[in-house]
Design a protein around this motif. Structure first.
Motif, PDB file in Angstrom:
ATOM      1  N   GLY A 144       0.839  -1.199   0.000  1.00 22.82           N
ATOM      2  CA  GLY A 144       0.000   0.000   0.000  1.00 22.82           C
ATOM      3  C   GLY A 144       0.867   1.239   0.000  1.00 22.82           C
ATOM      4  O   GLY A 144       2.061   1.187   0.309  1.00 22.82           O
ATOM      5  N   ASN A 145       0.264   2.358  -0.323  1.00 22.66           N
ATOM      6  CA  ASN A 145       1.015   3.605  -0.494  1.00 22.66           C
ATOM      7  C   ASN A 145       0.453   4.748   0.325  1.00 22.66           C
ATOM      8  O   ASN A 145       0.350   5.872  -0.158  1.00 22.66           O
ATOM      9  CB  ASN A 145       1.002   4.027  -1.964  1.00 22.66           C
ATOM     10  N   THR A 146       0.076   4.507   1.556  1.00 23.16           N
ATOM     11  CA  THR A 146      -0.490   5.574   2.373  1.00 23.16           C
ATOM     12  C   THR A 146       0.360   5.906   3.596  1.00 23.16           C
ATOM     13  O   THR A 146      -0.094   6.592   4.496  1.00 23.16           O
ATOM     14  CB  THR A 146      -1.908   5.189   2.834  1.00 23.16           C
ATOM     15  N   ASN A 147       1.597   5.406   3.626  1.00 22.50           N
ATOM     16  CA  ASN A 147       2.493   5.646   4.757  1.00 22.50           C
ATOM     17  C   ASN A 147       1.804   5.290   6.067  1.00 22.50           C
ATOM     18  O   ASN A 147       1.771   6.071   7.024  1.00 22.50           O
ATOM     19  CB  ASN A 147       2.966   7.110   4.777  1.00 22.50           C
ATOM     20  N   ALA A 148       1.247   4.076   6.097  1.00 21.63           N
ATOM     21  CA  ALA A 148       0.475   3.602   7.248  1.00 21.63           C
ATOM     22  C   ALA A 148       0.757   2.118   7.445  1.00 21.63           C
ATOM     23  O   ALA A 148       1.386   1.476   6.594  1.00 21.63           O
ATOM     24  CB  ALA A 148      -1.018   3.849   6.999  1.00 21.63           C
ATOM     25  N   PRO A 149       0.310   1.534   8.549  1.00 23.20           N
ATOM     26  CA  PRO A 149       0.555   0.107   8.778  1.00 23.20           C
ATOM     27  C   PRO A 149      -0.132  -0.762   7.729  1.00 23.20           C
ATOM     28  O   PRO A 149      -1.335  -0.638   7.489  1.00 23.20           O
ATOM     29  CB  PRO A 149      -0.039  -0.134  10.172  1.00 23.20           C
ATOM     30  N   ALA A 150       0.636  -1.662   7.119  1.00 23.14           N
ATOM     31  CA  ALA A 150       0.099  -2.511   6.051  1.00 23.14           C
ATOM     32  C   ALA A 150      -0.863  -3.566   6.587  1.00 23.14           C
ATOM     33  O   ALA A 150      -1.676  -4.094   5.814  1.00 23.14           O
ATOM     34  CB  ALA A 150       1.250  -3.187   5.305  1.00 23.14           C
ATOM     35  N   TRP A 151      -0.812  -3.889   7.875  1.00 19.59           N
ATOM     36  CA  TRP A 151      -1.682  -4.938   8.406  1.00 19.59           C
ATOM     37  C   TRP A 151      -3.152  -4.557   8.278  1.00 19.59           C
ATOM     38  O   TRP A 151      -4.025  -5.441   8.284  1.00 19.59           O
ATOM     39  CB  TRP A 151      -1.357  -5.231   9.872  1.00 19.59           C
ATOM     40  N   TRP A 175       3.951   0.082   5.859  1.00 19.50           N
ATOM     41  CA  TRP A 175       5.032  -0.518   6.631  1.00 19.50           C
ATOM     42  C   TRP A 175       4.461  -1.371   7.764  1.00 19.50           C
ATOM     43  O   TRP A 175       3.255  -1.511   7.912  1.00 19.50           O
ATOM     44  CB  TRP A 175       5.926   0.587   7.212  1.00 19.50           C
ATOM     45  N   GLY A 176       5.369  -1.954   8.553  1.00 16.78           N
ATOM     46  CA  GLY A 176       4.956  -2.664   9.749  1.00 16.78           C
ATOM     47  C   GLY A 176       5.138  -4.165   9.677  1.00 16.78           C
ATOM     48  O   GLY A 176       5.741  -4.709   8.758  1.00 16.78           O
ATOM     49  N   SER A 177       4.596  -4.843  10.681  1.00 17.44           N
ATOM     50  CA  SER A 177       4.821  -6.277  10.860  1.00 17.44           C
ATOM     51  C   SER A 177       4.259  -7.126   9.734  1.00 17.44           C
ATOM     52  O   SER A 177       4.694  -8.262   9.529  1.00 17.44           O
ATOM     53  CB  SER A 177       4.207  -6.725  12.192  1.00 17.44           C
ATOM     54  N   ALA A 178       3.295  -6.616   8.988  1.00 15.59           N
ATOM     55  CA  ALA A 178       2.712  -7.400   7.899  1.00 15.59           C
ATOM     56  C   ALA A 178       3.609  -7.460   6.673  1.00 15.59           C
ATOM     57  O   ALA A 178       3.405  -8.317   5.803  1.00 15.59           O
ATOM     58  CB  ALA A 178       1.350  -6.830   7.500  1.00 15.59           C
ATOM     59  N   VAL A 179       4.609  -6.579   6.590  1.00 14.67           N
ATOM     60  CA  VAL A 179       5.470  -6.540   5.413  1.00 14.67           C
ATOM     61  C   VAL A 179       6.485  -7.674   5.491  1.00 14.67           C
ATOM     62  O   VAL A 179       7.206  -7.811   6.479  1.00 14.67           O
ATOM     63  CB  VAL A 179       6.183  -5.180   5.283  1.00 14.67           C
ATOM     64  N   THR A 180       6.552  -8.481   4.434  1.00 14.66           N
ATOM     65  CA  THR A 180       7.460  -9.624   4.379  1.00 14.66           C
ATOM     66  C   THR A 180       8.863  -9.193   3.985  1.00 14.66           C
ATOM     67  O   THR A 180       9.856  -9.583   4.602  1.00 14.66           O
ATOM     68  CB  THR A 180       6.944 -10.662   3.368  1.00 14.66           C
ATOM     69  N   LEU A 181       8.961  -8.415   2.937  1.00 18.11           N
ATOM     70  CA  LEU A 181      10.222  -7.865   2.449  1.00 18.11           C
ATOM     71  C   LEU A 181       9.887  -6.687   1.543  1.00 18.11           C
ATOM     72  O   LEU A 181       8.706  -6.402   1.297  1.00 18.11           O
ATOM     73  CB  LEU A 181      11.063  -8.903   1.707  1.00 18.11           C
ATOM     74  N   SER A 182      10.922  -6.006   1.067  1.00 19.41           N
ATOM     75  CA  SER A 182      10.713  -4.839   0.218  1.00 19.41           C
ATOM     76  C   SER A 182      11.412  -5.020  -1.118  1.00 19.41           C
ATOM     77  O   SER A 182      12.265  -5.904  -1.279  1.00 19.41           O
ATOM     78  CB  SER A 182      11.218  -3.572   0.913  1.00 19.41           C
ATOM     79  N   ALA A 183      11.053  -4.162  -2.069  1.00 19.09           N
ATOM     80  CA  ALA A 183      11.651  -4.185  -3.403  1.00 19.09           C
ATOM     81  C   ALA A 183      11.504  -2.788  -3.993  1.00 19.09           C
ATOM     82  O   ALA A 183      10.694  -1.984  -3.523  1.00 19.09           O
ATOM     83  CB  ALA A 183      10.968  -5.228  -4.284  1.00 19.09           C
ATOM     84  N   PRO A 184      12.265  -2.479  -5.030  1.00 21.62           N
ATOM     85  CA  PRO A 184      12.196  -1.130  -5.602  1.00 21.62           C
ATOM     86  C   PRO A 184      10.799  -0.753  -6.099  1.00 21.62           C
ATOM     87  O   PRO A 184      10.172  -1.499  -6.851  1.00 21.62           O
ATOM     88  CB  PRO A 184      13.189  -1.199  -6.768  1.00 21.62           C
ATOM     89  N   GLY A 185      10.342   0.410  -5.644  1.00 20.51           N
ATOM     90  CA  GLY A 185       9.075   0.952  -6.107  1.00 20.51           C
ATOM     91  C   GLY A 185       9.229   2.360  -6.638  1.00 20.51           C
ATOM     92  O   GLY A 185       8.326   2.898  -7.261  1.00 20.51           O
ATOM     93  N   GLY A 186      10.406   2.943  -6.369  1.00 19.76           N
ATOM     94  CA  GLY A 186      10.677   4.280  -6.877  1.00 19.76           C
ATOM     95  C   GLY A 186      10.134   5.386  -6.001  1.00 19.76           C
ATOM     96  O   GLY A 186       9.345   5.161  -5.084  1.00 19.76           O
ATOM     97  N   THR A 187      10.584   6.593  -6.290  1.00 18.49           N
ATOM     98  CA  THR A 187      10.132   7.798  -5.599  1.00 18.49           C
ATOM     99  C   THR A 187       9.926   8.889  -6.640  1.00 18.49           C
ATOM    100  O   THR A 187      10.156   8.683  -7.833  1.00 18.49           O
ATOM    101  CB  THR A 187      11.164   8.270  -4.561  1.00 18.49           C
ATOM    102  N   GLN A 188       9.546  10.055  -6.179  1.00 16.73           N
ATOM    103  CA  GLN A 188       9.380  11.179  -7.103  1.00 16.73           C
ATOM    104  C   GLN A 188      10.704  11.540  -7.752  1.00 16.73           C
ATOM    105  O   GLN A 188      10.752  11.944  -8.920  1.00 16.73           O
ATOM    106  CB  GLN A 188       8.800  12.382  -6.368  1.00 16.73           C
ATOM    107  N   ALA A 189      11.793  11.368  -7.009  1.00 18.91           N
ATOM    108  CA  ALA A 189      13.105  11.704  -7.562  1.00 18.91           C
ATOM    109  C   ALA A 189      13.553  10.716  -8.627  1.00 18.91           C
ATOM    110  O   ALA A 189      14.199  11.096  -9.609  1.00 18.91           O
ATOM    111  CB  ALA A 189      14.142  11.752  -6.434  1.00 18.91           C
TER     112      ALA A 189
END
Length: 322
Positions: free
Chosen positions: A183-190, A218-232
């Motif tokens: 998700g993309n709301t800067n909130a807990p994914a759980w 973010w948070g305990s529900a996230v298994t791992l991360s991968a590139p998603g990019g930013t505005q930059a």
């Protein structure tokens, strides 16, 4: 900002109102960060079907012979829709970038207005796995990996919807891996469905330096991360008839789905739980020991490392993957 409505708001953060051409060489940063080179050299003995449960997939030359028509749950039809939002095409391209040998099963869940329901999402995921769904034809190409780059907005954000959890458990027991965008709301994914469901591989988004993208859940529900990019610096994707730069956990998840596909192509007997464990233990640690030192937000085990995952799964050890 041109968002896709109630279905994927907060998932795909578009870089602007329109698409623009970008250099495909810019996307190399994504493959470098996940060390995708080993996977691109493998000739899969058992090509895996990856279902992209999304907005539909537009024709792309790179997918010729790889794309398999599925079912359109948005229209309740097996016939191709007249209009397709490019989101699903972009997601399919990210899977293909990691595992070019994967078969891509097109399962359309959302129309161009982003309309869907919990029941439609459950039916689409179950159908993708090869389970029977009332009113839909039998899926003759069951997917071992299902990519779900969406967060349902029609259910309360209080955790995985119980009906979805039951469906997820059934799908996992059937042997299919489910990869979901955090998700993309800067909130807990759980809080999100399906990202917060038990057994799902939930993927957060990182930038070019393996830091948490500011928008990524973010948070305990996230298994791992991968590139998603930013505005930059976004990620280059197929956006309709052209390449465009986008950012969002929508594009991090299919990188992991492609890695899961490679694992199953090399080791077909792996269970969903084993695939998840391999991806976790082989993930590259975050560069500064944390995905976001200023924010005590967990981003999972680390950043996807495709080569390390293939080595970790190999019974012969590191010598098998070069």
């Amino acid at each position: 900002m041109n968002r896709l409505g109630a279905w994927v708001i907060g998932l795909t953060v578009l870089a602007g109102a329109g698409a623009w051409n970008v250099s495909r060489t810019e996307s190399n940063w994504v493959n470098r960060r996940i060390d995708a080179s080993a996977g691109l050299r493998l000739a899969a003995a058992h090509p895996v079907t990856v279902a992209v449960v999304d907005t539909g997939i537009l024709p792309q030359a790179a997918l010729d012979g790889r794309r398999q028509s599925g079912y359109d749950f948005a229209a309740g039809s097996a016939r191709p829709p007249h209009r397709i939002h490019p989101h699903g095409t972009a997601v399919a391209g990210m899977v293909h970038s990691v595992d070019p040998g994967a078969r891509i099963l097109d399962v359309r869940l959302s129309d161009t207005q982003g309309r869907t329901t919990l029941k439609m999402a459950i039916d689409a995921l179950r159908w993708a796995a090869g389970l029977e769904v009332a009113g839909a034809p039998l899926n003759h190409f069951p997917a071992r990996v299902i990519n779900a780059s969406f967060v349902l907005k029609t259910v309360p954000h209080t955790g995985c919807a119980p009906a979805m959890q039951r469906a997820v458990s059934e799908i996992l027991a059937h042997g299919s891996v489910i990869v979901a965008a955090a998700g993309n709301t800067n909130a807990p994914a759980w809080r999100n469905t399906p990202a917060g469901c038990r057994g799902v591989i939930t993927v957060g988004a990182t930038d070019t330096q393996d830091r948490r993208a500011p928008y990524s859940d973010w948070g305990s529900a996230v298994t791992l991360s991968a590139p998603g990019g930013t505005q930059a610096e976004g990620v280059d994707v197929w956006w309709g008839p052209r390449w465009a730069e986008r950012r969002g956990s929508s594009y991090a998840a299919p990188l992991v789905a492609g890695a899961a596909s490679l694992l199953l192509a090399q080791h077909p007997a792996l269970t969903p739980a084993q695939v998840k464990a391999i991806l976790q233990r082989s993930a590259r640690p975050f560069a500064v020991g944390s995905c976001d030192p200023r924010h005590r937000a967990g981003c999972g085990a680390g950043v996807l490392d495709v080569t390390a995952a293939l080595r970790a799964a190999s019974p012969l050890g590191q010598g098998q993957v070069h």
